[in-house]
Design an enzyme around this catalytic site. Structure first.
Site, PDB file in Angstrom:
ATOM      1  N   GLY A 192      33.117  53.770  47.135  1.00 24.59           N
ATOM      2  CA  GLY A 192      33.994  54.793  46.561  1.00 24.59           C
ATOM      3  C   GLY A 192      33.388  56.178  46.722  1.00 24.59           C
ATOM      4  N   GLU A 407      32.685  45.220  40.887  1.00 32.14           N
ATOM      5  CA  GLU A 407      31.558  45.245  39.940  1.00 32.14           C
ATOM      6  C   GLU A 407      31.266  43.844  39.403  1.00 32.14           C
ATOM      7  OE1 GLU A 407      31.202  48.469  37.123  1.00 32.14           O
ATOM      8  OE2 GLU A 407      32.381  49.735  38.446  1.00 32.14           O
TER       9      GLU A 407
HETATM   10  C1  LIG Z   1      38.760  49.239  45.495  1.00 27.62           C
HETATM   11  C2  LIG Z   1      37.346  48.786  45.598  1.00 27.62           C
HETATM   12  C3  LIG Z   1      36.325  49.669  45.335  1.00 27.62           C
HETATM   13  C4  LIG Z   1      34.995  49.276  45.462  1.00 27.62           C
HETATM   14  N1  LIG Z   1      34.000  50.194  45.256  1.00 27.62           N
HETATM   15  C5  LIG Z   1      32.704  49.837  45.490  1.00 27.62           C
HETATM   16  C6  LIG Z   1      31.657  50.807  45.401  1.00 27.62           C
HETATM   17  O1  LIG Z   1      31.890  51.982  45.098  1.00 27.62           O
HETATM   18  N2  LIG Z   1      30.387  50.405  45.656  1.00 27.62           N
HETATM   19  C7  LIG Z   1      30.081  49.117  45.978  1.00 27.62           C
HETATM   20  O2  LIG Z   1      28.917  48.818  46.182  1.00 27.62           O
HETATM   21  N3  LIG Z   1      31.054  48.169  46.099  1.00 27.62           N
HETATM   22  C8  LIG Z   1      32.350  48.504  45.863  1.00 27.62           C
HETATM   23  N4  LIG Z   1      33.353  47.559  45.967  1.00 27.62           N
HETATM   24  C9  LIG Z   1      32.999  46.195  46.362  1.00 27.62           C
HETATM   25  C10 LIG Z   1      33.111  45.168  45.228  1.00 27.62           C
HETATM   26  O3  LIG Z   1      32.184  45.391  44.237  1.00 27.62           O
HETATM   27  C11 LIG Z   1      33.015  43.769  45.886  1.00 27.62           C
HETATM   28  O4  LIG Z   1      34.284  43.529  46.448  1.00 27.62           O
HETATM   29  C12 LIG Z   1      32.669  42.669  44.908  1.00 27.62           C
HETATM   30  O5  LIG Z   1      31.320  42.754  44.530  1.00 27.62           O
HETATM   31  C13 LIG Z   1      32.930  41.279  45.494  1.00 27.62           C
HETATM   32  O6  LIG Z   1      32.289  41.139  46.730  1.00 27.62           O
HETATM   33  P1  LIG Z   1      33.096  40.608  48.020  1.00 27.62           P
HETATM   34  O7  LIG Z   1      34.348  41.375  48.115  1.00 27.62           O
HETATM   35  O8  LIG Z   1      32.180  40.657  49.173  1.00 27.62           O
HETATM   36  O9  LIG Z   1      33.460  39.128  47.647  1.00 27.62           O
HETATM   37  P2  LIG Z   1      32.604  37.819  47.978  1.00 27.62           P
HETATM   38  O10 LIG Z   1      31.241  37.923  47.384  1.00 27.62           O
HETATM   39  O11 LIG Z   1      32.691  37.505  49.412  1.00 27.62           O
HETATM   40  O12 LIG Z   1      33.416  36.753  47.168  1.00 27.62           O
HETATM   41  C14 LIG Z   1      34.752  36.389  47.556  1.00 27.62           C
HETATM   42  C15 LIG Z   1      35.260  35.360  46.582  1.00 27.62           C
HETATM   43  O13 LIG Z   1      34.499  34.143  46.696  1.00 27.62           O
HETATM   44  C16 LIG Z   1      34.357  33.539  45.423  1.00 27.62           C
HETATM   45  N5  LIG Z   1      32.912  33.444  45.080  1.00 27.62           N
HETATM   46  C17 LIG Z   1      31.879  34.160  45.582  1.00 27.62           C
HETATM   47  N6  LIG Z   1      30.717  33.791  45.030  1.00 27.62           N
HETATM   48  C18 LIG Z   1      31.007  32.823  44.142  1.00 27.62           C
HETATM   49  C19 LIG Z   1      30.232  32.040  43.242  1.00 27.62           C
HETATM   50  N7  LIG Z   1      28.900  32.164  43.096  1.00 27.62           N
HETATM   51  N8  LIG Z   1      30.878  31.132  42.460  1.00 27.62           N
HETATM   52  C20 LIG Z   1      32.215  30.971  42.560  1.00 27.62           C
HETATM   53  N9  LIG Z   1      32.999  31.679  43.392  1.00 27.62           N
HETATM   54  C21 LIG Z   1      32.405  32.591  44.171  1.00 27.62           C
HETATM   55  C22 LIG Z   1      35.117  34.426  44.422  1.00 27.62           C
HETATM   56  O14 LIG Z   1      36.450  33.992  44.309  1.00 27.62           O
HETATM   57  C23 LIG Z   1      35.108  35.762  45.116  1.00 27.62           C
HETATM   58  O15 LIG Z   1      36.142  36.635  44.714  1.00 27.62           O
HETATM   59  C24 LIG Z   1      34.691  47.939  45.834  1.00 27.62           C
HETATM   60  C25 LIG Z   1      35.735  47.037  46.084  1.00 27.62           C
HETATM   61  C26 LIG Z   1      37.046  47.446  45.969  1.00 27.62           C
HETATM   62  C27 LIG Z   1      38.136  46.461  46.264  1.00 27.62           C
END
Ligand SMILES: Cc1cc2nc3c(=O)[nH]c(=O)nc-3n(C[C@H](O)[C@H](O)[C@H](O)COP(=O)(O)OP(=O)(O)OC[C@H]3O[C@@H](n4cnc5c(N)ncnc54)[C@H](O)[C@@H]3O)c2cc1C
Length: 630
Positions: A192, A407
């Site tokens: 962000g 988060e």
């Molecule tokens: C609009 C927006 C703004 C954001 N802003 C920021 C920012 O400013 N800074 C920043 O650093 N990040 C930011 N993010 C990233 C956000 O924090 C991540 O999307 C989040 O941490 C999840 O990581 P991922 O998307 O890689 O999902 P993944 O880790 O790939 O997980 C995908 C899905 O797999 C499943 N899963 C994963 N691990 C497990 C587990 N241990 N047990 C059970 N199920 C599991 C869950 O259903 C999960 O939703 C932002 C995201 C969005 C959409």
């Protein structure tokens, strides 16, 4: 129809123009004056009179920046941000929550951007940095000299932060860290404020003498005050998202960017703000849906006036439990904020306070899921009008959808909760992790007989104590049975812990939610004890409704465990319907007592004119006479 709103004080449009009711004050809590100041600031701000609906991506982002600047320059905000830099500020978290709720009510994008700049980036610098680092990296943010971002997530690793691949190699000869994106999977994603921010709190594996010391946080300059990118940094715009169009999310790539040694920071931040943001979205959705439901009419007895749509049983059954949940969240987030403030004042490092982390993690998951469910019901309960952008619900849904995964994904958050519950449980049992579980399991079974006796008596179902016991019983049984299952898998069958845990993941998430459900009902019950006497009956009804709705949701489980009999289960359903019916009229007062300024509501179907869609205007509903009886 002349509905163009002049710039007016927020009080002008409230249903009751006299001073706020005792209940509104109680909902605002001890910081009601701060809230009123913020309401006035937002209502007076020209940037908040404009609607962000129908703008291009760039216009939307620019408007969000203007709104952010406007808010950061308000005296109340400036003082608060200065306080953020001081150690042990009493009530700092509680005040931050109040600010977050109000700004998110006005515009979710601005609230999220403020969260990135001050909460995440500012939090990283203030929680992790030395006094000098705070002076250097945060003070200029409060003076609008530059803004920051928070770069943790990578293409390859989101939830699993430990696995991040960005490296920060320490070079002793120059006393510098070299920040490098080692491969495509190491690119920082979704960041962000990436298209506007000047500095980033970047999480990277600290490498000293070729050995990784685990993830650490570093402040990396991204662009200068004229917006020119620093050499070695590449930024890619991620452009369109489902919602939060005002927030510019992007990708950061580092090519051997050198930063001085003092840019290293070494601790982490928190997620309570998201629970409050979700609650703010829920309240807005409910204000709009409840008001419209009290003014829109469809169907009715033959040859008579059509009834208000709130009179349809399914309408109040769908909306009222969410309203009670919004109240429960008001009290529970306040409780969590106080606990956090207390811990900070005692000088505790929040990251080491695992029970507080569990509460906040559970609240984040519960409130963000509850918000999505609530907004979907609000959207459906307002028919075609609910689908129109100017009525806000669709945009609120899109804006707050990301909260369930960002988060910390909710499922991951629930595991944080259970790890803490298991730790506490094994401490109770003594040395061995699950030692003595059989003894405890036996007592848990007898406990089920003892408490299920209550379930046989229809009269007790309507008693709040019964509901509190039921939720507490469910949590206890799920905890003990999970411990037993894990013990059998790991200790007896020698299964790898990851596999054992994974086999029980559904059980884990049920336990975490059972825990947070119990906490919300307990906090609600405590809030009744402290509320003004004239609001006692009203709050008690909503509390009973919250508890009834939580037990109703899990009635299959209670039946499986003989805690409810078929008769008491039916009684719970009848009770839910009766309670929803009995609060549907006073709901109008409750949403009014949320005290959200009209410029934050904006929705014409809620009786707030919007010049972009004057044809959609529905005048505000009048209070049903019966509501005054409560
Ligand atoms: C609009 C927006 C703004 C954001 N802003 C920021 C920012 O400013 N800074 C920043 O650093 N990040 C930011 N993010 C990233 C956000 O924090 C991540 O999307 C989040 O941490 C999840 O990581 P991922 O998307 O890689 O999902 P993944 O880790 O790939 O997980 C995908 C899905 O797999 C499943 N899963 C994963 N691990 C497990 C587990 N241990 N047990 C059970 N199920 C599991 C869950 O259903 C999960 O939703 C932002 C995201 C969005 C959409």
């Amino acid at each position: 129809m002349n509905v163009s709103p002049e710039k007016k004080s927020f009080k002008t449009y409230m249903a009751d123009e006299s001073s706020p009711s005792s209940f509104a004050r109680y909902l605002d809590g001890e910081l009601w004056e701060t809230k009123d100041t913020l309401r006035e600031e937002i209502s007076q701000g020209e940037v908040f009179q404009r609607s962000s609906y129908g703008l291009t991506l760039d216009q939307n982002r620019d408007l969000t920046v203007e709104r952010l600047k406007y808010m950061l320059t308000r005296p109340i905000m400036r003082h608060h941000l200065q306080d953020q830099m001081k150690e042990k500020q009493p009530g700092f978290i509680t005040k931050s929550m109040v600010i977050t709720e109000l700004i998110c009510s006005a515009d979710m994008g601005t609230g999220v951007k403020l969260g990135v700049v001050c909460g995440l980036f500012g939090g990283a610098v203030n929680n992790l940095g030395s006094p000098e680092q705070k002076e250097t990296w945060y003070l200029p943010v409060t003076d609008l000299e530059f803004t920051g971002m928070f770069a943790m997530t990578e293409r390859g690793h989101g939830s699993n932060v430990r696995g991040i691949l960005t490296e920060a190699i320490y070079e002793p000869s120059t006393q510098e860290f070299i920040i490098h994106t080692t491969c495509d999977d190491a690119q920082k994603m979704y960041i962000g404020n990436a298209m506007k921010g000047n500095y980033a709190a970047v999480f990277a594996q600290l490498i000293i003498n070729r050995e990784s010391q685990g993830p650490h946080c570093f402040i990396v300059p991204i662009r200068d005050s004229h917006g020119v990118l620093n050499s070695g940094v590449t930024v890619v715009d991620m452009k369109h998202k489902e919602g939060l169009h005002g927030v510019d999310n992007g990708i950061l790539i580092f090519n051997n960017v050198r930063i001085p040694r003092e840019n290293l920071l070494s601790k982490f931040g928190c997620v309570l703000g998201l629970a409050v943001q979700a609650m703010a979205a829920m309240k807005l959705g409910l204000i709009i849906a409840v008001r419209y439901s009290h003014s829109r009419r469809q169907f009715g007895p033959k040859d008579q006036e059509e009834v208000k749509i709130i009179e349809h049983q399914t309408q109040y059954l769908r909306l009222m439990p969410h309203l009670s949940a919004a109240l429960a969240l008001t009290f529970t987030t306040r409780f969590a904020g106080r606990m956090m403030d207390h811990a900070l004042c005692k000088g505790e490092v929040l990251q080491n306070n695992s029970s507080l982390q569990a509460l906040v993690a559970g609240l984040k998951a519960y409130s963000t899921w509850e918000n999505m469910a609530c907004l979907q019901e609000c959207r459906e309960c307002t028919g075609g009008m609910g689908f129109m952008m100017e009525n806000r619900i669709s945009a609120l849904k899109c804006d707050s959808d990301a909260f369930v995964t960002f988060e910390g994904d909710n499922v991951v958050m629930l595991q944080v909760v259970v790890k803490e519950l298991m730790t506490q449980y094994s401490k109770q049992l003594g040395k061995s992790v699950f030692g003595g579980f059989i003894k405890t399991w036996t007592s848990s079974v007898s406990d089920s007989f003892r408490t299920s006796f209550l379930g046989l008596n229809v009269d007790t179902v309507g008693d709040l104590r019964f509901l509190l016991k039921a939720l507490s019983y469910r949590e206890r049984v799920l905890l003990r049975s999970l411990a037993a299952r894990l013990y059998a898998k790991v200790e007896k069958n020698k299964q790898e812990f990851f596999d054992a845990w994974n086999c029980c993941l559904h059980h884990v998430t049920c336990l975490a939610l059972a825990h947070i459900h119990r906490v919300t009902l307990e906090q609600f019950a405590l809030a009744i004890q402290e509320c003004p006497v004239e609001d006692h009956t009203l709050l008690s009804k909503f509390c009973l409704l919250h508890g009834t709705s939580l037990v109703y949701q899990e009635r299959a489980w209670y039946l499986e465990h003989n805690y409810l009999t078929p008769t008491t289960s039916r009684q719970i359903r009848t009770q839910l319907l009766e309670l929803c019916s009995s609060v549907k009229d006073v709901a109008l007062k409750v949403v009014s007592d949320f005290n959200v300024p009209p410029c934050c509501i904006q929705a014409p179907i809620a009786g707030v004119p919007n010049p972009r869609a004057d044809w959609a205007f529905h005048s505000q509903p009048e209070y049903p006479i019966r509501a005054s009886k409560l």
